[in-house]
Design an enzyme around this catalytic site. Structure first.
Site, mmCIF file in Angstrom:
data_model
loop_
_atom_site.group_PDB
_atom_site.id
_atom_site.type_symbol
_atom_site.label_atom_id
_atom_site.label_comp_id
_atom_site.label_asym_id
_atom_site.label_seq_id
_atom_site.Cartn_x
_atom_site.Cartn_y
_atom_site.Cartn_z
ATOM 1 N N SER A 19 0.897 -1.107 -0.136
ATOM 2 C CA SER A 19 -0.097 0.030 0.035
ATOM 3 C C SER A 19 0.749 1.345 0.155
ATOM 4 C CB SER A 19 -0.823 -0.029 1.318
ATOM 5 O OG SER A 19 -1.559 1.125 1.290
ATOM 6 N N GLY A 20 0.649 1.977 -0.834
ATOM 7 C CA GLY A 20 1.419 3.295 -0.889
ATOM 8 C C GLY A 20 2.621 3.214 -1.808
ATOM 9 N N THR A 39 -1.571 2.528 -8.172
ATOM 10 C CA THR A 39 -2.397 3.258 -8.850
ATOM 11 C C THR A 39 -1.914 4.215 -9.534
ATOM 12 O OG1 THR A 39 -3.864 2.878 -7.113
ATOM 13 C CG2 THR A 39 -4.624 4.411 -8.527
ATOM 14 N N ASN A 61 -1.207 5.448 2.898
ATOM 15 C CA ASN A 61 -1.657 6.128 1.786
ATOM 16 C C ASN A 61 -2.793 6.912 2.033
ATOM 17 O OD1 ASN A 61 -1.601 6.720 -0.899
ATOM 18 N ND2 ASN A 61 -1.898 4.637 -1.526
ATOM 19 N N SER A 93 -5.780 5.334 -0.689
ATOM 20 C CA SER A 93 -5.104 4.162 -0.922
ATOM 21 C C SER A 93 -6.377 3.364 -1.462
ATOM 22 C CB SER A 93 -5.073 3.450 0.598
ATOM 23 O OG SER A 93 -4.998 1.988 0.409
ATOM 24 N N SER A 94 -6.117 2.395 -2.278
ATOM 25 C CA SER A 94 -7.228 1.760 -2.990
ATOM 26 C C SER A 94 -7.744 0.508 -2.157
ATOM 27 C CB SER A 94 -6.775 0.986 -4.386
ATOM 28 O OG SER A 94 -5.821 1.830 -5.065
ATOM 29 N N GLY A 146 -1.481 -4.920 -3.000
ATOM 30 C CA GLY A 146 -0.097 -5.604 -2.744
ATOM 31 C C GLY A 146 -0.323 -6.587 -1.571
ATOM 32 N N GLU A 154 0.084 -7.425 1.907
ATOM 33 C CA GLU A 154 0.051 -6.700 3.285
ATOM 34 C C GLU A 154 0.478 -7.516 4.496
ATOM 35 O OE1 GLU A 154 -4.019 -5.187 3.360
ATOM 36 O OE2 GLU A 154 -3.407 -3.646 1.906
HETATM 37 N N1 LIG Z 1 5.543 7.808 -9.879
HETATM 38 C C1 LIG Z 1 5.038 8.641 -8.861
HETATM 39 N N2 LIG Z 1 5.494 10.080 -8.995
HETATM 40 C C2 LIG Z 1 5.013 11.035 -8.119
HETATM 41 N N3 LIG Z 1 4.124 10.567 -7.112
HETATM 42 C C3 LIG Z 1 3.937 9.432 -6.931
HETATM 43 C C4 LIG Z 1 4.358 8.391 -7.787
HETATM 44 N N4 LIG Z 1 3.782 7.168 -7.595
HETATM 45 C C5 LIG Z 1 3.283 7.271 -6.334
HETATM 46 N N5 LIG Z 1 3.419 8.673 -6.019
HETATM 47 C C6 LIG Z 1 2.598 9.005 -4.814
HETATM 48 O O1 LIG Z 1 2.595 8.087 -3.807
HETATM 49 C C7 LIG Z 1 1.071 7.953 -3.476
HETATM 50 C C8 LIG Z 1 0.610 6.549 -3.278
HETATM 51 O O2 LIG Z 1 0.572 5.977 -4.549
HETATM 52 P P1 LIG Z 1 -0.676 5.008 -5.019
HETATM 53 O O3 LIG Z 1 -1.852 5.488 -4.639
HETATM 54 O O4 LIG Z 1 -0.557 4.978 -6.490
HETATM 55 O O5 LIG Z 1 -0.321 3.761 -4.191
HETATM 56 P P2 LIG Z 1 -0.791 2.620 -4.383
HETATM 57 O O6 LIG Z 1 0.167 1.408 -4.418
HETATM 58 O O7 LIG Z 1 -1.833 2.365 -5.344
HETATM 59 O O8 LIG Z 1 -1.099 2.174 -2.844
HETATM 60 P P3 LIG Z 1 -2.642 1.360 -2.356
HETATM 61 O O9 LIG Z 1 -2.412 -0.306 -2.546
HETATM 62 O O10 LIG Z 1 -2.795 1.953 -1.073
HETATM 63 O O11 LIG Z 1 -3.790 1.709 -3.299
HETATM 64 C C9 LIG Z 1 0.372 8.884 -4.738
HETATM 65 O O12 LIG Z 1 -0.809 9.538 -4.006
HETATM 66 C C10 LIG Z 1 1.441 9.772 -4.979
HETATM 67 O O13 LIG Z 1 1.454 11.006 -4.172
HETATM 68 MG MG LIG Z 2 -3.795 2.193 -5.240
#
Ligand SMILES: Nc1ncnc2c1ncn2[C@@H]1O[C@H](COP(=O)(O)OP(=O)(O)OP(=O)(O)O)[C@@H](O)[C@H]1O
Ligand SMILES: [Mg+2]
Length: 1005
Positions: free
Chosen positions: A107-108, A112, A157, A160-161, A376, A378
């Site tokens: 997560s984070g 996404t 996050n 977070s999805s 992912g 956890e």
């Molecule tokens: N390539 C990137 N460039 C800039 N910021 C990023 C990038 N990837 C992620 N982030 C930052 O990290 C935060 C978390 O990313 P994201 O929501 O994609 O995580 P996730 O893996 O989908 O988490 P979850 O499993 O909780 O959904 C985003 O809101 C953004 O602020």
């Molecule tokens: Mg996500």
């Protein structure tokens, strides 16, 4: 010229972990760290992309970057998510291979974001056009809608999805997007009714309350104040950097683009409002006659006036068995459970409906590219059913990853004709089996417990696990028969631990049964179905009286397993592309690299495993053409051009470099290099060689540049010199011209003025006029004098031209007189004004002198009266003086009688004094007949005229004067005559008589 770059150029650390030497967890982490610190967030493991969350926006997603990676080979440029997206898109478009992009990470970690980057890249590079753009927009805009309803702030996050998402994007044969299908997996619906500390409910609740207009809120009977709603935790109602109100507008807009009708949007919002209001329903106990408590809804006049059916559903539960209906009352706790179950169901069904509705807008069926953004692996402190399910999903993904990677590897070896060597790797199929086995898998046993009659609790479930799974090497529990764990205090009694491929996870058994059951009392479904609301009715189809189904609905675990199974089957039909996301720290900070955290993720993502699998055979492979192109400078035979086939060239190169034969193998189109160190050996040699080449190029270039510069300067120097000379001459000339122009001009003007003045002031035409205009300029001195002379000559000429013959003769005489007497005789000036008339006596007209005239037979040139001085007394007596051509005649004045006639030849000379007197003496030649009487002394007023005429006559008679020669006693006269030229060259002399001798002189003509 196109610049060929490579993944191997400008590497920070190594761009591909496969090339890591030596390969260890430490070096792996070190490499990640080094790259992260240089903002290189992407690293490859072969074709897998590792993505580190930078936690800040980097300038690497610009349209220029998209262009840079477009249509380039995967390893051509430094690692980037765009390279993977491009590779997937091109294989889909050009080779008709369906693709899937599997994004995993905790997560984070940025899953996404990565999925959105892939989608936006594909949207940027695929075709354009009105229809295509609309589809692209719809696909992209489905994200904000799903994120609003399915994402929430968690401690890990802010966005977070809370659901898994798999999206198939569909393309036509040209590679233009046509639409898509979204599958969603297991929304974390428990969040609707309860959130852990520091976390929030799904974004949409906050967005609705912050962003909707007052009017909308009034219609929905909602209050803007978050604190009024039990389902909204208060401790982190607002998130820094997140503008809920603005996001609400974005979501509304996105819904419109995706194709939601306005009444659908309203229904969705009404349901969201309903969930919020459900949370505010409270119950109170009411004692019944049978001694049991029955729940009653408290405060019926609240916001949401419940209909009686629903109200009853919170108080009673009807169980139907064999056409018999039994109603039991619900106590307050059960009523709360029912309320929460309804809220969760309502919301999760709404979410599924949203996905279905979006699919309706974007659905078609063609070749597809799937993007999987799933939660992912956890490992929390407190792991429950959700984590179990999620981790199960990740086990399955790891398995498919290994399977597909190996399969791909194997296929490539076969394709290239390389011998396949078995690869040792950990196969997690055994863990998957522990969870999903239909007979004794954990999920099957959980279902069994849930369906078993009698009291079922989480403890009975754990007991069952302890019994059945005790011997499994990946299952651990204090109460299992496995004595190994009996004393393991890190393993509490109510928990079990699974040794996942990515690490051990401790699960608390509490809540497993309940969450798996996911019970919604039938009364509630029916109450929902009866609601006067189209969308709610649609969400609870099982409440329909026509569809009474006595069978239990499938459990959550079962459903999830089924959907994971479908997903896996789906993925297996596609070409996989992996993005493994890693978060560098837990603080959402852009500059911290927490090694332990990254190490943990590297482990559970199985990245080391990944590298090993990839490296098991050959670490590196490259098509012959680019390989030869890259290293051809290392061998004289291949540099600079190799004429034959690329493979032959590479073979020559390798043998020339003496690379050990076991280090590489020749495939059909690629060379396979076994160890990274061989590749680095080649790279190092290349680097050195490039340096030498660079020096050579520099040398030649510098030489060329200097020479060019020199030639240019030389040429320039000639030009400059020429121009300078021209300039100098012009300057000189100008100086001269300018300095003298005025002067010259002035002179011209002066000259002009001078001539005009002269013309105006010319003296008279009289030759004796001595005047002449004064000289105006000294420089005209010479001219002035010359002009005066010319003018005078001209004036004289003019004057002369007026003369008649007579006058001319007179003037000739006057001129003769002047030469004879001027300044010699004082009488002369008085004669100048007298005109020489000659015949003063008019002798031929005067009758008195008739006789005299006839006595003189020649023309009289002068006739005047003179005084003859008497020799005796010196007195004068008047006489007439006549002058003819031949003689002088003196006659008496009165009678006109000739007194004396003297031939001019007898005159020896004439004498005059220098005084102002008229006396003159005619001297006669001795021996002449006239000399008898002696010389004559005469006086006349016209002495000057008389003498002048006499002189002129004697001059004309000069040649007639006899040339006398005195021979002994007699004088002989010599006479000169003009002879003809033919008469010989010399003069001839002839005696005529005794007195005359004639000389004939030949003529000169
Ligand atoms: N390539 C990137 N460039 C800039 N910021 C990023 C990038 N990837 C992620 N982030 C930052 O990290 C935060 C978390 O990313 P994201 O929501 O994609 O995580 P996730 O893996 O989908 O988490 P979850 O499993 O909780 O959904 C985003 O809101 C953004 O602020
Ligand atoms: Mg996500």
């Amino acid at each position: 010229m196109e610049v060929k770059t490579s993944l191997l150029d400008n590497m920070i650390g190594v761009g591909d972990m496969v090339l890591l030497e030596p390969l260890s967890e430490d070096s792996f982490l070190e490499n990640l760290k080094k790259r992260f610190e240089h903002n290189e967030i992407y690293t490859y493991i072969g074709s897998v992309v590792i993505s580190m969350n930078p936690y800040r926006s980097l300038p690497i997603y610009t349209p220029e970057k998209v262009e840079e990676y477009r249509n380039r080979n995967f390893y051509e440029l430094s690692p980037h998510i765009y390279a993977l997206a491009d590779e997937a898109y091109r294989s889909l478009r050009d080779q008709d291979k369906d693709q899937c992009i599997l994004i995993t990470g905790e997560s984070g970690a940025g899953k996404t974001e990565a999925s959105k980057l892939v989608m936006s890249y594909v949207a940027a590079v695929c075709g354009k056009g009105q229809e295509v753009n609309k589809v692209k927009e719809q696909l992209l805009q489905s994200n904000p809608v799903l994120e609003a309803f399915g994402n929430a702030k968690t401690v890990r996050n802010d966005n977070s999805s809370r659901f898994g998402k798999y999206m198939d994007i569909e393309f036509d044969f040209k590679g233009d997007p046509l639409g898509g299908v979204i599958s969603n997996y297991l929304l974390e619906k428990s969040r609707v009714v309860k959130q852990p500390r520091g976390e929030r409910n799904f974004h949409i609740f906050y967005q609705l309350l912050s962003g909707a207009s007052d009017e909308t809120l009034k219609k929905l009977k909602l209050d803007r104040d978050f604190s009024k709603y039990n389902y909204l935790s208060l401790d982190s109602a607002s998130v820094s950097g997140v503008d809920d109100a603005a996001n609400f507008r974005t979501v509304r807009n996105a819904m419109q683009i995706v194709g939601f009708m306005e009444d659908e949007v309203q229904s969705v919002l009404q349901l969201v409002a309903a969930v919020l209001k459900l949370g505010n329903i409270e119950f109170k106990p009411e004692s019944r006659s049978n001694g049991l408590d029955e729940s009653r809804v408290k405060d019926k006049n609240g916001d949401w006036s419940l209909n009686s059916v629903l109200e009853r559903a919170f108080s009673y539960r009807t169980v139907e068995a064999k056409s018999e209906k039994v109603s039991t009352t619900l106590n307050v706790a059960q009523a709360y459970y029912a309320r929460d179950a309804l809220a969760k169901n309502l919301y999760s069904r709404l979410f599924s409906w949203l996905v279905t509705r979006i699919n309706e807008s974007i659905k078609t069926r063609h070749k597809v590219m799937g993007v999987l953004d799933i939660y992912g692996f956890e490992i929390f402190e407190d792991n429950s059913f959700e984590q179990f399910i999620i981790n199960y999903c990740n086990e399955k993904l790891q398995q498919i990853f290994i399977e597909l990677t190996l399969r791909e590897e194997q296929e490539e070896y076969i394709r290239e004709g390389i011998e396949w060597t078995n690869i040792e790797y950990f196969n997690n199929a055994v863990i998957c089996d522990l969870i999903e086995n239909n007979k004794n898998g954990i999920l099957a046993m959980l279902d069994e417990e849930c369906l078993r009659p009698g009291t079922v609790t989480d403890e009975t479930f754990l007991d069952k696990l302890n019994m059945i799974c005790a011997q499994h090497q990946h299952f651990e529990s204090r109460l299992s028969k496995n004595s190994k764990f009996l004393t393991d205090h890190s393993l509490p009694h109510n928990c079990f631990r699974i040794q996942h491929y990515a690490g051990k996870v401790l699960y608390r058994a509490e809540g497993f049964v309940d969450k798996n059951n996911d019970l919604l009392y039938r009364d509630l479904s029916q109450a929902m179905y009866k609601a006067n609301h189209g969308l709610i009715k649609q969400l609870f189809p099982e409440g329909s009286p026509a569809k009474i189904n006595l069978k239990r609905p499938p459990t959550a675990g079962y459903q999830f397993k089924a959907s994971v199974g479908t997903l896996m089957r789906n993925l297996q039909t596609k070409n996989p592309n992996y993005i493994r996301c890693i978060k560098p720290n837990d603080k959402k900070s852009s500059h911290i690299f927490t090694e332990s955290l990254v190490c943990h993720q590297v482990r559970y993502l199985g990245l080391m495993e990944n590298v090993r699998v990839r490296r098991a055979g050959y670490a590196f492979r490259q098509a012959y053409e680019p390989c030869l192109e890259r290293y051809k400078m290392l061998c004289k035979k291949t540099w600079p051009h190799w004429k034959g086939p690329a493979r032959k060239g590479v073979e020559v190169l390798m043998s020339d470099l003496k690379v050990p034969a076991e280090e590489y193998a020749y495939g059909r189109s690629k060379i396979f290099i076994r160890n990274p160190k061989t590749l680095f050996f080649l790279e190092e040699r290349r680097r050195q060689c490039l340096q030498d080449l660079a020096t050579l190029i520099q040398k030649i270039y510098r030489g060329w540049k200097c020479r060019r510069q020199f030639l240019l300067m030389k040429k320039s120097q000639v030009v400059v010199a020429a121009w300078y000379r021209r300039y100098a001459v012009r300057r000189e000339y100008r100086k001269f011209f300018r300095a003298n122009a005025a002067k010259l001009f002035d002179i011209c003007v002066q000259i002009q003025k001078y001539f005009l003045n002269l013309k105006k002031n010319l003296p008279s035409m009289s030759p004796v006029d001595k005047s002449w205009p004064s000289r105006p300029y000294s420089f005209l001195d010479g001219v002035h004098a010359e002009l005066r002379r010319i003018f005078h000559l001209w004036r004289c000429k003019k004057y002369r031209s007026q003369f008649t013959e007579e006058k001319k003769a007179v003037y000739e005489e006057k001129l003769e007189a002047s030469t004879l007497f001027k300044d010699k005789k004082a009488l002369y000036p008085s004669s100048v004004s007298q005109s020489f008339k000659g015949d003063y006596l008019e002798i031929n007209k005067n009758p008195k002198y008739q006789k005299l005239h006839s006595a003189v037979d020649e023309k009289v040139l002068l006739a005047d009266t003179v005084s003859k001085i008497n020799r005796a007394n010196g007195k004068g007596s008047p006489r007439i003086f006549l002058l003819t051509k031949k003689s002088v005649v003196l006659a008496d004045q009165k009678s006109g009688q000739v007194k004396a006639s003297v031939p001019l030849l007898d005159l020896a000379s004439v004498s005059v004094s220098t005084q102002n007197d008229g006396f003159f003496a005619l001297k006669l030649k001795e021996g002449s007949s006239s000399a008898v009487k002696g010389d004559f002394l005469l006086s006349s007023e016209r002495l000057i005229e008389i003498i002048t005429k006499l002189y002129r006559l004697s001059a004309t008679n000069a040649d007639r004067v006899p040339f006398l020669v005195q021979f002994k006693n007699d004088k002989v006269c010599v006479k000169f005559i003009q002879g003809s030229p033919r008469n010989g060259s010399g003069a001839s002399c002839k005696r005529k008589n005794n007195r005359l001798l004639e000389v004939s002189v030949p003529s000169t003509a």
